[in-house]
Scaffold this motif. Structure first.
Motif, PDB file in Angstrom:
ATOM      1  N   TYR A 225       4.287  -0.512  -4.545  1.00 32.30           N
ATOM      2  CA  TYR A 225       5.545  -0.846  -3.854  1.00 32.30           C
ATOM      3  C   TYR A 225       6.300   0.414  -3.436  1.00 32.30           C
ATOM      4  CZ  TYR A 225       5.757  -5.946  -4.059  1.00 32.30           C
ATOM      5  OH  TYR A 225       5.556  -7.287  -3.828  1.00 32.30           O
ATOM      6  N   HIS A 226       7.340   0.221  -2.620  1.00 35.75           N
ATOM      7  CA  HIS A 226       8.128   1.334  -2.067  1.00 35.75           C
ATOM      8  C   HIS A 226       9.609   0.982  -2.157  1.00 35.75           C
ATOM      9  CE1 HIS A 226       8.643  -1.375   1.281  1.00 35.75           C
ATOM     10  NE2 HIS A 226       7.344  -1.618   1.169  1.00 35.75           N
ATOM     11  N   ALA A 227      10.442   2.004  -2.000  1.00 36.89           N
ATOM     12  CA  ALA A 227      11.893   1.809  -2.109  1.00 36.89           C
ATOM     13  C   ALA A 227      12.435   1.052  -0.895  1.00 36.89           C
ATOM     14  CB  ALA A 227      12.582   3.163  -2.231  1.00 36.89           C
TER      15      ALA A 227
ATOM     16  N   SER B 265      -0.679  -7.883   0.186  1.00 34.82           N
ATOM     17  CA  SER B 265       0.561  -8.108   0.948  1.00 34.82           C
ATOM     18  C   SER B 265       0.985  -6.949   1.834  1.00 34.82           C
ATOM     19  CB  SER B 265       1.719  -8.400  -0.010  1.00 34.82           C
ATOM     20  OG  SER B 265       1.361  -9.313  -0.972  1.00 34.82           O
ATOM     21  N   HIS B 266       0.094  -6.059   2.157  1.00 37.32           N
ATOM     22  CA  HIS B 266       0.488  -5.027   3.132  1.00 37.32           C
ATOM     23  C   HIS B 266      -0.009  -5.451   4.513  1.00 37.32           C
ATOM     24  CE1 HIS B 266       1.260  -1.238   5.089  1.00 37.32           C
ATOM     25  NE2 HIS B 266      -0.001  -1.185   5.480  1.00 37.32           N
ATOM     26  N   ALA B 267       0.881  -5.351   5.494  1.00 37.97           N
ATOM     27  CA  ALA B 267       0.549  -5.656   6.896  1.00 37.97           C
ATOM     28  C   ALA B 267      -0.076  -7.055   6.997  1.00 37.97           C
ATOM     29  CB  ALA B 267      -0.341  -4.577   7.475  1.00 37.97           C
TER      30      ALA B 267
ATOM     31  N   ASP C 152      10.155   4.282   3.246  1.00 37.03           N
ATOM     32  CA  ASP C 152      11.157   3.288   2.866  1.00 37.03           C
ATOM     33  C   ASP C 152      11.349   2.258   3.978  1.00 37.03           C
ATOM     34  OD1 ASP C 152      12.339   5.533   4.365  1.00 37.03           O
ATOM     35  OD2 ASP C 152      14.191   4.397   4.194  1.00 37.03           O
ATOM     36  N   HIS C 153      11.339   1.006   3.618  1.00 30.65           N
ATOM     37  CA  HIS C 153      11.622  -0.091   4.551  1.00 30.65           C
ATOM     38  C   HIS C 153      11.809  -1.368   3.731  1.00 30.65           C
ATOM     39  CE1 HIS C 153       7.305  -0.665   3.937  1.00 30.65           C
ATOM     40  NE2 HIS C 153       7.443  -1.909   4.356  1.00 30.65           N
ATOM     41  N   THR C 154      12.300  -2.403   4.397  1.00 27.72           N
ATOM     42  CA  THR C 154      12.410  -3.700   3.732  1.00 27.72           C
ATOM     43  C   THR C 154      11.865  -4.774   4.667  1.00 27.72           C
ATOM     44  OG1 THR C 154      14.331  -2.945   2.464  1.00 27.72           O
ATOM     45  CG2 THR C 154      13.986  -5.335   2.596  1.00 27.72           C
TER      46      THR C 154
ATOM     47  N   ILE D 107       0.804  -1.235   0.000  1.00 23.72           N
ATOM     48  CA  ILE D 107       0.000   0.000   0.000  1.00 23.72           C
ATOM     49  C   ILE D 107       0.830   1.276   0.000  1.00 23.72           C
ATOM     50  CG2 ILE D 107      -0.363   0.600   2.462  1.00 23.72           C
ATOM     51  CD1 ILE D 107      -3.445   0.466   1.755  1.00 23.72           C
ATOM     52  N   GLU D 108       2.094   1.193   0.466  1.00 22.08           N
ATOM     53  CA  GLU D 108       2.860   2.436   0.640  1.00 22.08           C
ATOM     54  C   GLU D 108       3.052   3.196  -0.673  1.00 22.08           C
ATOM     55  OE1 GLU D 108       3.665  -0.443   2.045  1.00 22.08           O
ATOM     56  OE2 GLU D 108       4.103  -0.115   4.170  1.00 22.08           O
ATOM     57  N   GLY D 109       3.113   2.463  -1.768  1.00 24.47           N
ATOM     58  CA  GLY D 109       3.425   3.123  -3.040  1.00 24.47           C
ATOM     59  C   GLY D 109       2.222   3.552  -3.849  1.00 24.47           C
TER      60      GLY D 109
HETATM   61 ZN   LIG Z   1       3.415  -2.376   3.093  1.00 23.96          ZN
END
Ligand SMILES: [Zn+2]
Length: 280
Positions: free
Chosen positions: A109-111, A65-67, A121-123, A13-15
Protein backbone atom coordinates in the motif's frame (compact mmCIF):
# COMPACT_ATOMS: atom_id res chain seq x y z
CA UNK A 1 -13.27 -26.84 18.80
CA UNK A 2 -11.49 -23.75 17.49
CA UNK A 3 -13.03 -22.07 14.49
CA UNK A 4 -11.14 -21.92 11.24
CA UNK A 5 -9.30 -18.68 10.57
CA UNK A 6 -10.02 -16.79 7.33
CA UNK A 7 -7.74 -14.06 6.03
CA UNK A 8 -8.23 -11.45 3.31
CA UNK A 9 -5.18 -9.93 1.61
CA UNK A 10 -5.67 -6.76 -0.43
CA UNK A 11 -2.69 -6.14 -2.69
CA UNK A 12 -1.45 -2.92 -4.30
CA UNK A 13 1.89 -2.49 -6.05
CA UNK A 14 3.14 1.02 -5.22
CA UNK A 15 4.23 0.07 -1.73
CA UNK A 16 6.13 -3.14 -2.43
CA UNK A 17 9.87 -3.26 -1.99
CA UNK A 18 11.89 -1.91 -4.91
CA UNK A 19 9.26 0.06 -6.85
CA UNK A 20 9.88 3.80 -6.91
CA UNK A 21 7.87 4.98 -9.92
CA UNK A 22 4.88 4.04 -12.06
CA UNK A 23 7.20 3.83 -15.09
CA UNK A 24 8.67 0.64 -13.65
CA UNK A 25 5.31 -1.12 -13.46
CA UNK A 26 3.62 0.28 -16.58
CA UNK A 27 2.10 -2.30 -18.92
CA UNK A 28 4.90 -1.93 -21.48
CA UNK A 29 7.77 -1.59 -19.01
CA UNK A 30 10.70 -3.99 -19.40
CA UNK A 31 10.88 -4.11 -15.59
CA UNK A 32 7.23 -5.13 -15.12
CA UNK A 33 7.85 -8.88 -14.88
CA UNK A 34 10.56 -8.45 -12.23
CA UNK A 35 8.19 -6.40 -10.09
CA UNK A 36 5.34 -8.83 -10.59
CA UNK A 37 7.65 -11.50 -9.17
CA UNK A 38 8.61 -9.35 -6.17
CA UNK A 39 4.93 -8.51 -5.60
CA UNK A 40 3.95 -12.17 -5.67
CA UNK A 41 6.78 -13.05 -3.28
CA UNK A 42 5.66 -10.28 -0.93
CA UNK A 43 2.09 -11.64 -0.86
CA UNK A 44 3.50 -15.16 -0.40
CA UNK A 45 5.43 -14.00 2.67
CA UNK A 46 2.14 -12.82 4.18
CA UNK A 47 0.45 -16.12 3.31
CA UNK A 48 3.25 -18.17 4.90
CA UNK A 49 3.06 -16.00 8.02
CA UNK A 50 -0.71 -16.45 8.31
CA UNK A 51 -0.34 -20.21 7.99
CA UNK A 52 2.49 -20.28 10.54
CA UNK A 53 0.54 -18.22 13.08
CA UNK A 54 -2.70 -20.21 12.97
CA UNK A 55 -3.11 -23.98 13.15
CA UNK A 56 -6.50 -24.04 11.44
CA UNK A 57 -6.73 -22.01 8.28
CA UNK A 58 -10.05 -21.92 6.46
CA UNK A 59 -9.77 -19.51 3.54
CA UNK A 60 -7.07 -17.10 2.42
CA UNK A 61 -8.41 -14.79 -0.29
CA UNK A 62 -5.99 -12.55 -2.19
CA UNK A 63 -7.43 -9.50 -3.95
CA UNK A 64 -5.15 -8.23 -6.74
CA UNK A 65 -6.01 -4.54 -6.63
CA UNK A 66 -3.49 -2.50 -8.57
CA UNK A 67 -4.75 -0.98 -11.84
CA UNK A 68 -6.72 -3.67 -13.72
CA UNK A 69 -5.97 -6.32 -11.07
CA UNK A 70 -3.66 -8.35 -13.28
CA UNK A 71 -0.38 -8.20 -11.41
CA UNK A 72 0.22 -11.29 -9.29
CA UNK A 73 1.59 -14.45 -10.91
CA UNK A 74 -0.99 -17.10 -10.08
CA UNK A 75 1.32 -20.07 -10.71
CA UNK A 76 3.82 -18.72 -8.17
CA UNK A 77 1.37 -18.15 -5.31
CA UNK A 78 1.59 -20.29 -2.17
CA UNK A 79 -0.92 -23.16 -2.25
CA UNK A 80 -4.26 -23.01 -0.48
CA UNK A 81 -5.38 -19.56 -1.60
CA UNK A 82 -7.81 -18.17 -4.13
CA UNK A 83 -7.28 -14.91 -5.95
CA UNK A 84 -9.68 -12.23 -7.15
CA UNK A 85 -8.34 -10.49 -10.24
CA UNK A 86 -9.41 -8.40 -13.24
CA UNK A 87 -11.86 -5.53 -13.58
CA UNK A 88 -14.34 -3.95 -13.36
CA UNK A 89 -15.55 -4.97 -9.95
CA UNK A 90 -17.80 -3.04 -7.63
CA UNK A 91 -15.67 -3.23 -4.50
CA UNK A 92 -12.33 -3.21 -6.31
CA UNK A 93 -9.60 -3.31 -3.62
CA UNK A 94 -11.76 -5.19 -1.12
CA UNK A 95 -13.93 -7.19 -3.50
CA UNK A 96 -15.10 -10.39 -1.83
CA UNK A 97 -14.66 -9.36 1.78
CA UNK A 98 -17.45 -10.35 4.14
CA UNK A 99 -18.20 -11.45 7.70
CA UNK A 100 -16.50 -14.81 7.43
CA UNK A 101 -13.03 -13.19 7.41
CA UNK A 102 -11.08 -12.70 10.62
CA UNK A 103 -8.41 -10.28 9.45
CA UNK A 104 -7.46 -7.88 6.63
CA UNK A 105 -3.90 -7.42 5.37
CA UNK A 106 -2.95 -4.51 3.07
CA UNK A 107 0.22 -5.46 1.19
CA UNK A 108 2.11 -2.98 -1.01
CA UNK A 109 0.00 0.00 0.00
CA UNK A 110 0.90 3.70 -0.32
CA UNK A 111 0.15 6.93 1.54
CA UNK A 112 -2.91 9.08 0.81
CA UNK A 113 -2.89 11.75 -1.90
CA UNK A 114 -1.01 14.88 -0.85
CA UNK A 115 1.48 13.13 1.45
CA UNK A 116 4.92 14.69 1.25
CA UNK A 117 7.92 12.40 0.40
CA UNK A 118 5.50 9.48 -0.06
CA UNK A 119 6.03 7.09 -2.96
CA UNK A 120 3.35 7.56 -5.64
CA UNK A 121 0.91 9.10 -3.17
CA UNK A 122 -2.68 9.02 -4.43
CA UNK A 123 -6.16 7.98 -3.35
CA UNK A 124 -7.98 5.69 -5.76
CA UNK A 125 -7.34 7.86 -8.81
CA UNK A 126 -4.17 9.91 -9.26
CA UNK A 127 -5.80 11.76 -12.17
CA UNK A 128 -9.15 12.62 -10.53
CA UNK A 129 -8.85 12.82 -6.75
CA UNK A 130 -7.05 15.78 -5.15
CA UNK A 131 -8.34 15.05 -1.63
CA UNK A 132 -10.95 12.98 0.15
CA UNK A 133 -12.26 13.84 3.58
CA UNK A 134 -14.51 11.66 5.69
CA UNK A 135 -16.13 13.32 8.69
CA UNK A 136 -13.66 16.20 8.38
CA UNK A 137 -10.48 14.10 8.22
CA UNK A 138 -8.32 13.40 5.18
CA UNK A 139 -8.30 9.71 4.32
CA UNK A 140 -6.48 7.38 1.94
CA UNK A 141 -6.96 3.90 0.55
CA UNK A 142 -5.83 2.12 3.72
CA UNK A 143 -8.46 3.85 5.87
CA UNK A 144 -11.25 3.48 3.30
CA UNK A 145 -10.54 -0.21 2.75
CA UNK A 146 -10.11 -0.88 6.46
CA UNK A 147 -13.52 0.74 7.00
CA UNK A 148 -15.17 -1.51 4.39
CA UNK A 149 -13.65 -4.48 6.21
CA UNK A 150 -14.78 -2.93 9.49
CA UNK A 151 -18.34 -2.77 8.18
CA UNK A 152 -18.23 -6.57 8.14
CA UNK A 153 -16.55 -6.72 11.55
CA UNK A 154 -13.14 -7.55 10.05
CA UNK A 155 -10.13 -5.79 11.66
CA UNK A 156 -7.03 -4.55 9.87
CA UNK A 157 -4.05 -6.61 11.01
CA UNK A 158 -1.00 -5.78 8.90
CA UNK A 159 0.10 -3.15 6.39
CA UNK A 160 3.22 -3.00 4.22
CA UNK A 161 4.41 0.15 2.46
CA UNK A 162 6.77 3.10 2.88
CA UNK A 163 7.64 5.03 6.02
CA UNK A 164 5.19 7.85 5.23
CA UNK A 165 2.37 5.32 5.09
CA UNK A 166 3.63 3.92 8.38
CA UNK A 167 3.06 7.32 10.01
CA UNK A 168 -0.44 7.47 8.49
CA UNK A 169 -1.24 3.96 9.75
CA UNK A 170 -0.04 4.80 13.24
CA UNK A 171 -2.18 7.94 13.38
CA UNK A 172 -5.38 6.13 12.36
CA UNK A 173 -4.92 2.68 13.84
CA UNK A 174 -2.34 3.02 16.63
CA UNK A 175 0.25 0.37 17.31
CA UNK A 176 -1.95 -2.71 17.38
CA UNK A 177 -1.82 -2.94 13.58
CA UNK A 178 1.48 -4.48 12.43
CA UNK A 179 3.45 -2.35 9.96
CA UNK A 180 6.29 -3.43 7.69
CA UNK A 181 8.27 -0.58 6.15
CA UNK A 182 9.41 -1.57 2.66
CA UNK A 183 11.24 1.68 1.80
CA UNK A 184 11.90 5.24 2.93
CA UNK A 185 10.44 8.00 0.79
CA UNK A 186 12.73 10.65 -0.67
CA UNK A 187 10.26 12.16 -3.12
CA UNK A 188 7.13 11.05 -4.98
CA UNK A 189 9.24 8.96 -7.36
CA UNK A 190 12.35 8.22 -5.33
CA UNK A 191 12.96 6.08 -2.27
CA UNK A 192 15.66 4.35 -0.29
CA UNK A 193 14.57 0.73 -0.67
CA UNK A 194 15.11 -2.25 1.58
CA UNK A 195 15.95 -5.51 -0.14
CA UNK A 196 12.90 -7.64 -0.96
CA UNK A 197 14.31 -10.68 0.88
CA UNK A 198 14.56 -8.68 4.11
CA UNK A 199 11.12 -7.15 3.70
CA UNK A 200 9.59 -10.57 3.03
CA UNK A 201 11.20 -12.10 6.12
CA UNK A 202 9.75 -9.31 8.27
CA UNK A 203 6.29 -9.64 6.70
CA UNK A 204 6.27 -13.39 7.37
CA UNK A 205 7.33 -12.91 10.99
CA UNK A 206 4.90 -10.07 11.76
CA UNK A 207 2.03 -11.79 9.92
CA UNK A 208 2.46 -14.86 12.12
CA UNK A 209 2.56 -12.71 15.25
CA UNK A 210 -0.48 -10.62 14.41
CA UNK A 211 -2.75 -13.53 13.42
CA UNK A 212 -1.80 -15.44 16.58
CA UNK A 213 -3.11 -12.57 18.73
CA UNK A 214 -5.77 -11.19 16.42
CA UNK A 215 -8.41 -11.04 19.13
CA UNK A 216 -6.65 -7.85 20.34
CA UNK A 217 -7.57 -6.11 17.06
CA UNK A 218 -10.72 -4.04 16.65
CA UNK A 219 -12.64 -3.39 13.40
CA UNK A 220 -12.16 0.16 12.08
CA UNK A 221 -15.29 2.19 11.40
CA UNK A 222 -16.17 5.77 10.57
CA UNK A 223 -19.07 7.35 12.42
CA UNK A 224 -22.28 7.14 10.39
CA UNK A 225 -23.79 8.79 8.48
CA UNK A 226 -20.56 9.37 6.61
CA UNK A 227 -19.99 12.97 5.59
CA UNK A 228 -17.67 12.78 2.59
CA UNK A 229 -16.04 15.62 0.74
CA UNK A 230 -14.33 15.01 -2.60
CA UNK A 231 -11.91 17.59 -3.94
CA UNK A 232 -11.27 16.92 -7.62
CA UNK A 233 -8.40 17.85 -9.89
CA UNK A 234 -10.32 20.42 -11.94
CA UNK A 235 -13.73 22.03 -12.39
CA UNK A 236 -14.65 19.88 -15.42
CA UNK A 237 -14.67 16.91 -13.09
CA UNK A 238 -16.95 18.83 -10.74
CA UNK A 239 -19.28 19.44 -13.71
CA UNK A 240 -19.19 15.74 -14.63
CA UNK A 241 -20.02 14.34 -11.19
CA UNK A 242 -22.56 16.97 -10.15
CA UNK A 243 -25.55 15.08 -11.65
CA UNK A 244 -24.92 11.97 -9.51
CA UNK A 245 -27.99 11.70 -7.24
CA UNK A 246 -27.13 12.89 -3.74
CA UNK A 247 -23.97 14.70 -4.76
CA UNK A 248 -23.90 18.35 -3.67
CA UNK A 249 -21.63 20.74 -5.53
CA UNK A 250 -19.83 22.82 -2.91
CA UNK A 251 -17.38 24.66 -5.16
CA UNK A 252 -15.90 24.38 -8.66
CA UNK A 253 -13.76 21.38 -7.77
CA UNK A 254 -15.46 20.19 -4.60
CA UNK A 255 -18.54 18.10 -3.96
CA UNK A 256 -20.03 16.52 -0.89
CA UNK A 257 -22.01 13.36 -0.28
CA UNK A 258 -23.65 12.01 2.86
CA UNK A 259 -23.57 8.21 2.81
CA UNK A 260 -25.58 5.94 5.08
CA UNK A 261 -22.60 3.59 5.32
CA UNK A 262 -19.13 2.94 3.94
CA UNK A 263 -20.41 0.69 1.14
CA UNK A 264 -22.54 3.51 -0.25
CA UNK A 265 -19.55 5.85 0.06
CA UNK A 266 -17.40 3.32 -1.82
CA UNK A 267 -19.88 3.12 -4.69
CA UNK A 268 -19.98 6.92 -4.99
CA UNK A 269 -16.19 7.14 -4.84
CA UNK A 270 -15.86 4.63 -7.70
CA UNK A 271 -18.50 6.47 -9.70
CA UNK A 272 -16.78 9.83 -9.18
CA UNK A 273 -13.44 8.39 -10.29
CA UNK A 274 -14.99 6.83 -13.40
CA UNK A 275 -16.90 9.95 -14.42
CA UNK A 276 -13.97 12.23 -13.63
CA UNK A 277 -11.69 10.22 -15.93
CA UNK A 278 -14.14 10.68 -18.82
CA UNK A 279 -13.42 14.42 -18.84
CA UNK A 280 -9.75 13.89 -19.68
ZN1 LIG B 1 -1.95 0.83 -7.12
Amino acid sequence: MRRRFNAFISFDIEGISGVSSWNEVANNASTLHAYRKIATAEVNAAIRGIKAGRPKIGEILVCDSHAQGENLIITDLEPGVTIIKGSPRRYYMVEGIDRKFNILFCIGYHAMVGSQRAGMDHTYSSSVIYNIMINGRHVGETEINAAVAGYYGVPLGLVSGDDVLATEVRSFFGRTVAMVITKYGISRFSARCRLPSEVHAEIEKKAAQVVSKSTALRPFRFKIPIRAEFELMNSAMGDAVEPIPGVKRMAARTCAYNAKNILEFYNILRLICALGRLTQ
